[in-house]
Scaffold this active site. Structure first.
Site, PDB file in Angstrom:
ATOM      1  N   THR A 232       0.851  -1.201   0.000  1.00  5.93           N
ATOM      2  CA  THR A 232       0.000   0.000   0.000  1.00  5.93           C
ATOM      3  C   THR A 232       0.879   1.240   0.000  1.00  5.93           C
ATOM      4  O   THR A 232       1.726   1.414   0.875  1.00  5.93           O
ATOM      5  CB  THR A 232      -0.916   0.036   1.243  1.00  5.93           C
ATOM      6  OG1 THR A 232      -0.119  -0.010   2.419  1.00  5.93           O
ATOM      7  CG2 THR A 232      -1.907  -1.096   1.218  1.00  5.93           C
TER       8      THR A 232
ATOM      9  N   ASN B 235       1.412   4.759   0.916  1.00  4.79           N
ATOM     10  CA  ASN B 235       0.802   5.623   1.926  1.00  4.79           C
ATOM     11  C   ASN B 235       0.907   7.079   1.497  1.00  4.79           C
ATOM     12  O   ASN B 235       1.989   7.552   1.143  1.00  4.79           O
ATOM     13  CB  ASN B 235       1.492   5.419   3.273  1.00  4.79           C
ATOM     14  CG  ASN B 235       1.267   4.023   3.851  1.00  4.79           C
ATOM     15  OD1 ASN B 235       1.273   3.033   3.107  1.00  4.79           O
ATOM     16  ND2 ASN B 235       1.063   3.936   5.140  1.00  4.79           N
TER      17      ASN B 235
ATOM     18  N   GLU C  49      -4.018   4.582   2.644  1.00  2.21           N
ATOM     19  CA  GLU C  49      -3.174   3.590   1.962  1.00  2.21           C
ATOM     20  C   GLU C  49      -3.823   3.181   0.651  1.00  2.21           C
ATOM     21  O   GLU C  49      -4.973   2.734   0.644  1.00  2.21           O
ATOM     22  CB  GLU C  49      -3.038   2.332   2.808  1.00  2.21           C
ATOM     23  CG  GLU C  49      -2.415   2.517   4.162  1.00  2.21           C
ATOM     24  CD  GLU C  49      -2.362   1.181   4.901  1.00  2.21           C
ATOM     25  OE1 GLU C  49      -1.530   0.337   4.522  1.00  2.21           O
ATOM     26  OE2 GLU C  49      -3.153   0.987   5.826  1.00  2.21           O
TER      27      GLU C  49
HETATM   28  N1  RBF Z   1      -6.907  -2.835   8.262  1.00  9.17           N
HETATM   29  C1  RBF Z   1      -7.787  -3.137   9.226  1.00  9.17           C
HETATM   30  O1  RBF Z   1      -7.429  -3.227  10.388  1.00  9.17           O
HETATM   31  N2  RBF Z   1      -9.111  -3.344   8.943  1.00  9.17           N
HETATM   32  C2  RBF Z   1      -9.584  -3.309   7.682  1.00  9.17           C
HETATM   33  O2  RBF Z   1     -10.790  -3.496   7.487  1.00  9.17           O
HETATM   34  C3  RBF Z   1      -8.672  -3.027   6.627  1.00  9.17           C
HETATM   35  N3  RBF Z   1      -9.086  -3.029   5.346  1.00  9.17           N
HETATM   36  C4  RBF Z   1      -8.184  -2.788   4.337  1.00  9.17           C
HETATM   37  C5  RBF Z   1      -8.603  -2.824   3.028  1.00  9.17           C
HETATM   38  C6  RBF Z   1      -7.718  -2.607   1.976  1.00  9.17           C
HETATM   39  C7  RBF Z   1      -8.211  -2.665   0.576  1.00  9.17           C
HETATM   40  C8  RBF Z   1      -6.369  -2.323   2.273  1.00  9.17           C
HETATM   41  C9  RBF Z   1      -5.394  -2.103   1.161  1.00  9.17           C
HETATM   42  C10 RBF Z   1      -5.932  -2.290   3.576  1.00  9.17           C
HETATM   43  C11 RBF Z   1      -6.820  -2.520   4.633  1.00  9.17           C
HETATM   44  N4  RBF Z   1      -6.427  -2.486   5.963  1.00  9.17           N
HETATM   45  C12 RBF Z   1      -7.311  -2.776   6.967  1.00  9.17           C
HETATM   46  C13 RBF Z   1      -5.080  -1.995   6.314  1.00  9.17           C
HETATM   47  C14 RBF Z   1      -4.076  -3.064   6.577  1.00  9.17           C
HETATM   48  O3  RBF Z   1      -4.170  -3.410   7.942  1.00  9.17           O
HETATM   49  C15 RBF Z   1      -2.720  -2.442   6.275  1.00  9.17           C
HETATM   50  O4  RBF Z   1      -2.606  -2.259   4.904  1.00  9.17           O
HETATM   51  C16 RBF Z   1      -1.596  -3.320   6.762  1.00  9.17           C
HETATM   52  O5  RBF Z   1      -1.679  -3.477   8.125  1.00  9.17           O
HETATM   53  C17 RBF Z   1      -0.250  -2.671   6.444  1.00  9.17           C
HETATM   54  O6  RBF Z   1      -0.172  -1.415   6.974  1.00  9.17           O
HETATM   55  P1  ADP Z   2       4.903   0.830   3.855  1.00  3.18           P
HETATM   56  O1  ADP Z   2       4.513   0.343   5.210  1.00  3.18           O
HETATM   57  O2  ADP Z   2       6.169   1.602   3.825  1.00  3.18           O
HETATM   58  O3  ADP Z   2       3.780   1.578   3.187  1.00  3.18           O
HETATM   59  P2  ADP Z   2       4.259  -1.434   2.191  1.00  3.18           P
HETATM   60  O4  ADP Z   2       4.599  -2.846   2.562  1.00  3.18           O
HETATM   61  O5  ADP Z   2       2.828  -1.002   2.333  1.00  3.18           O
HETATM   62  O6  ADP Z   2       5.203  -0.496   3.006  1.00  3.18           O
HETATM   63  O7  ADP Z   2       4.727  -1.226   0.693  1.00  3.18           O
HETATM   64  C1  ADP Z   2       4.370  -0.017   0.065  1.00  3.18           C
HETATM   65  C2  ADP Z   2       5.296   0.393  -1.039  1.00  3.18           C
HETATM   66  O8  ADP Z   2       5.352  -0.642  -2.037  1.00  3.18           O
HETATM   67  C3  ADP Z   2       4.746   1.606  -1.748  1.00  3.18           C
HETATM   68  O9  ADP Z   2       5.136   2.800  -1.104  1.00  3.18           O
HETATM   69  C4  ADP Z   2       5.349   1.451  -3.147  1.00  3.18           C
HETATM   70  O10 ADP Z   2       6.618   2.078  -3.170  1.00  3.18           O
HETATM   71  C5  ADP Z   2       5.527  -0.050  -3.327  1.00  3.18           C
HETATM   72  N1  ADP Z   2       4.545  -0.686  -4.218  1.00  3.18           N
HETATM   73  C6  ADP Z   2       4.881  -1.628  -5.143  1.00  3.18           C
HETATM   74  N2  ADP Z   2       3.798  -2.043  -5.818  1.00  3.18           N
HETATM   75  C7  ADP Z   2       2.734  -1.371  -5.322  1.00  3.18           C
HETATM   76  C8  ADP Z   2       1.325  -1.379  -5.642  1.00  3.18           C
HETATM   77  N3  ADP Z   2       0.828  -2.161  -6.600  1.00  3.18           N
HETATM   78  N4  ADP Z   2       0.508  -0.552  -4.926  1.00  3.18           N
HETATM   79  C9  ADP Z   2       1.023   0.239  -3.966  1.00  3.18           C
HETATM   80  N5  ADP Z   2       2.327   0.265  -3.616  1.00  3.18           N
HETATM   81  C10 ADP Z   2       3.204  -0.511  -4.287  1.00  3.18           C
HETATM   82 MG    MG Z   3       1.800   0.874   3.074  1.00  4.79          MG
END
Ligand code: RBF
Ligand code: ADP
Ligand code: MG
Length: 384
Positions: free
Chosen positions: A250, A252, A311
């Site tokens: 994701t 951010n 995110e």
């Molecule tokens: N985190 C939650 O605790 N509850 C959720 O319902 C939740 N839904 C998510 C849905 C999507 C599409 C995404 C991309 C993330 C979601 N997350 C949710 C966040 C998730 O916990 C987070 O991406 C990871 O913990 C990494 O930071």
């Molecule tokens: P962080 O906790 O630093 O956000 P993540 O595990 O969520 O780490 O990874 C996020 C990073 O991965 C983004 O900042 C981006 O540089 C990279 N990335 C690679 N592919 C994707 C994608 N399809 N969607 C979002 N981020 C991506």
């Molecule tokens: Mg992230």
């Protein structure tokens, strides 16, 4: 809240489930006798309360027992039914009645799953409709059950809470056997309160002396194409808590500059289109406008709730990470509220379902047009 203080005399969900399973396993023979004609007619009306139920529908029958609703579903052309019950004895009987040839994988047929609907894996869905016939008084927590059921449904899907002997009759059972029937059925006002913070709308409540049918619906159109929400920012480092390891990286966005826009937004999961301002060495595909899902929230599943994060998971395989690069998104719809899942596997499974919903919603003609929105720059000027 009123529905939480009902006289629940069983200490935990597990204890309730054990009690329900044992009780109904010992009563299977009571549920093999033919039902009176007038009850069959009410069951037919219960099934008929979902508009558009037909051959293409995937139906969840919670607390199916021996399957008294199923032939009414089949009469409407429904082929694909998942019957869920805590009692294996009831399901054994149901399978004898409705056994269909091959029911592997995704083939349509009557399938069974023994357990608590709250533990039903997301991959069994998504469903067009979920029926809770003569069972909603017996569940451990009515709100949690509805929330889980809502998340198993497709957008626009229906939940039917029903009893062919009526709410007053069930209230008698609740009085006489509060351990087995810890809840009443909600009247119109109680139902409104029950779903107040759930992704569900009350469509109708039929509360007659000998028939109770409440129909709920997951919002049909998640899209808000009339008022798209534009967000952008330079991608920052998150907590590195493993989105990538979860298979869902994701990007951010810094929430502070977006605060005014986010104020009106409920915490939850959204979808739309995204475009990255790529580094020169990245291939043109990385620069195109891709579908995305976005979580705006505090990630309660991960542990102690964090500060607000935005995110964006872009549905594209990028050639490299892009911390520090500019990301533009247009948010066009809402999928669900952010929730606390009971672990990462359930969260990941749900995110996969969110991605599925986003993909299909964004193909709608009124949303696909935003892929060429003016905020997105031409895909790659260098390439012409
Ligand atoms: N985190 C939650 O605790 N509850 C959720 O319902 C939740 N839904 C998510 C849905 C999507 C599409 C995404 C991309 C993330 C979601 N997350 C949710 C966040 C998730 O916990 C987070 O991406 C990871 O913990 C990494 O930071
Ligand atoms: P962080 O906790 O630093 O956000 P993540 O595990 O969520 O780490 O990874 C996020 C990073 O991965 C983004 O900042 C981006 O540089 C990279 N990335 C690679 N592919 C994707 C994608 N399809 N969607 C979002 N981020 C991506
Ligand atoms: Mg992230």
């Amino acid at each position: 809240m009123a529905h939480r203080v009902s006289c629940r005399t069983v200490a935990s969900r597990e204890e309730n489930n054990k009690l329900q399973a044992a009780t109904f396993n010992s009563k299977v023979e009571h549920f093999t006798v033919p039902l009176p004609q007038e009850v069959e007619e009410r069951l037919e009306q219960i099934v008929g309360s979902v508009p558009e139920l037909g051959p293409g529908s995937r139906v969840l029958d919670v607390g199916s027992g021996t399957g008294c609703l199923i032939h009414h579903m089949q009469a409407r052309g429904v082929q694909d039914v998942l019957a869920v019950d805590l009692s294996s004895g009831m399901l054994d009987e149901l399978r004898q009645r409705f056994s269909s040839g091959s029911t592997c994988g995704n083939n349509a047929g009557v399938r069974t799953w023994c357990g608590d609907v709250q533990s039903l894996p997301a991959y069994q869905g998504p469903f067009d409709a979920a029926f809770f016939n003569a069972v909603f008084g017996n569940v451990y927590d009515q709100r949690d059950t509805l929330l889980h059921a809502a998340l198993l449904l497709k957008p626009g899907g229906h939940i039917v809470l029903s009893h062919p002997l009526g709410r007053q009759w069930l209230a008698g059972l609740h009085r006489d056997a509060p351990r087995l029937v810890p809840h009443d059925l909600p009247d119109q006002a109680a139902l409104q309160q029950l779903v107040a913070d759930l992704p569900l709308e009350v469509r109708s409540v039929r509360d007659e002396p000998d028939l109770y049918i409440a129909v709920l619906q997951v919002p049909k159109c998640y899209a808000f194409a009339q008022s798209p929400l534009y967000l952008e920012g330079a991608v920052v480092t998150g907590f590195g808590r493993g989105s990538k390891q979860m298979g869902v990286p994701t990007a951010n966005l810094p929430p502070e500059p977006l605060a005014a826009k986010l104020e009106q937004l409920p915490l939850g999961v959204y979808f739309g289109w995204a475009q990255l301002d790529t580094a020169p060495e990245q291939p043109p595909a990385d620069r195109e406008v891709h579908k995305m899902v976005m979580n705006v929230g505090r990630r309660p599943t991960i542990g102690k709730e964090t500060d607000l994060t935005v995110e964006v998971h872009v549905l594209h395989k990028f050639s490299q990470d892009f911390y520090g690069r500019h990301l533009r998104v247009v948010t066009l719809g809402y999928i669900r509220p952010e929730m606390k899942f009971d672990g990462l596997p359930s969260l990941i499974a749900r995110i996969k379902a969110d991605i599925g919903i986003a993909k299909s919603q964004l193909d709608l003609p009124e949303l696909v047009t935003f892929q060429r929105d003016r905020i997105f720059t031409a895909a790659d000027p260098q390439q012409g």
